[in-house]
Enzyme design. Structure first.
Site, mmCIF file in Angstrom:
data_model
loop_
_atom_site.group_PDB
_atom_site.id
_atom_site.type_symbol
_atom_site.label_atom_id
_atom_site.label_comp_id
_atom_site.label_asym_id
_atom_site.label_seq_id
_atom_site.Cartn_x
_atom_site.Cartn_y
_atom_site.Cartn_z
ATOM 1 N N LYS A 11 3.915 0.243 2.556
ATOM 2 C CA LYS A 11 2.456 0.085 2.563
ATOM 3 C C LYS A 11 2.001 -1.088 3.447
ATOM 4 O O LYS A 11 2.810 -1.928 3.856
ATOM 5 C CB LYS A 11 1.972 -0.115 1.120
ATOM 6 C CG LYS A 11 2.229 1.108 0.216
ATOM 7 C CD LYS A 11 1.584 0.896 -1.145
ATOM 8 C CE LYS A 11 1.839 2.070 -2.074
ATOM 9 N NZ LYS A 11 1.123 1.920 -3.357
ATOM 10 N N TYR A 51 -3.898 10.691 -2.116
ATOM 11 C CA TYR A 51 -4.124 10.132 -3.456
ATOM 12 C C TYR A 51 -5.175 10.920 -4.241
ATOM 13 O O TYR A 51 -5.751 10.376 -5.201
ATOM 14 C CB TYR A 51 -4.526 8.664 -3.348
ATOM 15 C CG TYR A 51 -3.345 7.733 -3.095
ATOM 16 C CD1 TYR A 51 -2.288 7.659 -4.002
ATOM 17 C CD2 TYR A 51 -3.305 6.919 -1.975
ATOM 18 C CE1 TYR A 51 -1.218 6.800 -3.791
ATOM 19 C CE2 TYR A 51 -2.229 6.046 -1.756
ATOM 20 C CZ TYR A 51 -1.191 6.003 -2.675
ATOM 21 O OH TYR A 51 -0.136 5.149 -2.476
ATOM 22 N N PHE A 59 -10.003 2.566 -9.387
ATOM 23 C CA PHE A 59 -9.436 1.856 -8.245
ATOM 24 C C PHE A 59 -9.280 2.738 -7.008
ATOM 25 O O PHE A 59 -8.730 2.304 -5.996
ATOM 26 C CB PHE A 59 -8.085 1.224 -8.620
ATOM 27 C CG PHE A 59 -7.042 2.208 -9.125
ATOM 28 C CD1 PHE A 59 -6.313 3.005 -8.262
ATOM 29 C CD2 PHE A 59 -6.799 2.315 -10.489
ATOM 30 C CE1 PHE A 59 -5.355 3.891 -8.721
ATOM 31 C CE2 PHE A 59 -5.835 3.212 -10.970
ATOM 32 C CZ PHE A 59 -5.121 4.000 -10.075
ATOM 33 N N ARG A 87 12.770 5.412 -7.353
ATOM 34 C CA ARG A 87 11.855 4.773 -8.311
ATOM 35 C C ARG A 87 12.521 3.551 -8.947
ATOM 36 O O ARG A 87 11.874 2.532 -9.183
ATOM 37 C CB ARG A 87 11.361 5.782 -9.347
ATOM 38 C CG ARG A 87 10.468 6.851 -8.679
ATOM 39 C CD ARG A 87 9.922 7.858 -9.660
ATOM 40 N NE ARG A 87 8.846 7.316 -10.469
ATOM 41 C CZ ARG A 87 7.588 7.145 -10.058
ATOM 42 N NH1 ARG A 87 7.245 7.449 -8.823
ATOM 43 N NH2 ARG A 87 6.671 6.677 -10.874
ATOM 44 N N THR A 93 5.348 -0.243 -11.071
ATOM 45 C CA THR A 93 4.129 -0.267 -10.231
ATOM 46 C C THR A 93 3.542 -1.674 -10.174
ATOM 47 O O THR A 93 3.144 -2.145 -9.108
ATOM 48 C CB THR A 93 3.086 0.708 -10.809
ATOM 49 O OG1 THR A 93 3.683 2.007 -10.892
ATOM 50 C CG2 THR A 93 1.841 0.772 -9.928
ATOM 51 N N ARG A 104 9.640 -4.120 -5.364
ATOM 52 C CA ARG A 104 8.343 -4.680 -5.789
ATOM 53 C C ARG A 104 8.501 -6.086 -6.368
ATOM 54 O O ARG A 104 7.629 -6.928 -6.173
ATOM 55 C CB ARG A 104 7.650 -3.719 -6.756
ATOM 56 C CG ARG A 104 7.085 -2.498 -6.009
ATOM 57 C CD ARG A 104 6.657 -1.433 -6.955
ATOM 58 N NE ARG A 104 5.918 -0.357 -6.295
ATOM 59 C CZ ARG A 104 5.797 0.868 -6.822
ATOM 60 N NH1 ARG A 104 6.369 1.152 -7.975
ATOM 61 N NH2 ARG A 104 5.107 1.785 -6.182
ATOM 62 N N ASN A 114 1.322 -3.123 -3.571
ATOM 63 C CA ASN A 114 2.650 -3.144 -4.184
ATOM 64 C C ASN A 114 3.751 -2.611 -3.267
ATOM 65 O O ASN A 114 4.769 -2.113 -3.718
ATOM 66 C CB ASN A 114 2.631 -2.413 -5.540
ATOM 67 C CG ASN A 114 2.323 -0.943 -5.413
ATOM 68 O OD1 ASN A 114 1.999 -0.457 -4.333
ATOM 69 N ND2 ASN A 114 2.422 -0.219 -6.514
ATOM 70 N N HIS A 117 5.452 3.181 -1.932
ATOM 71 C CA HIS A 117 5.164 4.356 -2.766
ATOM 72 C C HIS A 117 6.393 5.245 -2.751
ATOM 73 O O HIS A 117 7.054 5.365 -1.721
ATOM 74 C CB HIS A 117 3.975 5.158 -2.203
ATOM 75 C CG HIS A 117 3.876 6.534 -2.795
ATOM 76 N ND1 HIS A 117 3.217 6.782 -3.977
ATOM 77 C CD2 HIS A 117 4.414 7.723 -2.406
ATOM 78 C CE1 HIS A 117 3.338 8.077 -4.274
ATOM 79 N NE2 HIS A 117 4.057 8.659 -3.328
ATOM 80 N N GLU A 128 4.164 15.931 -0.632
ATOM 81 C CA GLU A 128 3.961 14.686 0.127
ATOM 82 C C GLU A 128 4.721 14.712 1.450
ATOM 83 O O GLU A 128 4.193 14.294 2.484
ATOM 84 C CB GLU A 128 4.377 13.493 -0.742
ATOM 85 C CG GLU A 128 3.434 13.291 -1.928
ATOM 86 C CD GLU A 128 3.876 12.203 -2.898
ATOM 87 O OE1 GLU A 128 3.139 11.961 -3.866
ATOM 88 O OE2 GLU A 128 4.946 11.592 -2.698
#
Ligand code: CMP
Length: 140
Positions: A11, A51, A59, A87, A93, A104, A114, A117, A128
């Site tokens: 990100k 998203y 948010f 993950r 998260t 993270r 964060n 993704h 995706e």
């Protein structure tokens, strides 16, 4: 567990701090293979589509603005049990809840900014991946 693919985004908070290589090192150390990767400037439309599942969340606007605030690196990762494995490597998260050694914990600034993704299930991984890559761009 068979070979599986998952979708990843490095990100804007991470690309801005020049952390692409550091994130990729954690991915590869975990035994995941980067089988597709490109740095892009996401459009507002792409971020809203990506998203869409969160569009009723308070948010959502902030999330879309953040995702288009700087370049991102979109990736396809391959490995045994890749979705769950990535993950684990990402961590929770919210970085305050992320375990030691995770991406993270090491790099994320906040729950919104964060750093990464990762897909949450095989169905979402397929959707995706298809949003950002054509088949011949993925070389396993
Ligand atoms: P990601 O895994 O990309 O999927 C949805 C994203 O929404 C999530 O990571 C967070 O970056 C973001 N998010 C979740 N909760 C919040 C929140 N309370 N405030 C801002 N962003 C959030």
């Amino acid at each position: 567990m068979a070979l599986q693919r998952t979708f990843s985004i490095i990100k804007p908070d991470a690309t801005e701090r020049n952390l692409t290589g550091a994130v990729n090192a954690k991915i590869e150390e975990a035994g995941l293979r980067i089988v597709a990767q490109k740095r892009i400037q996401m459009t507002r439309g792409q971020a809203e589509t990506f998203y869409a599942v969160h569009k009723e969340r308070p948010f959502f606007g902030e999330l879309v603005d953040f995702m288009i605030s700087a370049p991102v690196v979109v990736q396809v990762l391959e490995g045994e049990d890749a979705i769950a494995k990535y993950r684990d490597v990402m961590g929770a998260t919210n970085p305050e809840q992320a375990a030691e050694g995770t991406i993270r914990k090491a790099f994320a600034k906040s729950i919104g900014e964060n750093s990464v993704h990762g897909s949450d299930a095989p169905e979402t991984a397929a959707i995706e991946i298809a949003q950002f890559f054509s088949g011949n761009e993925i070389v396993g």
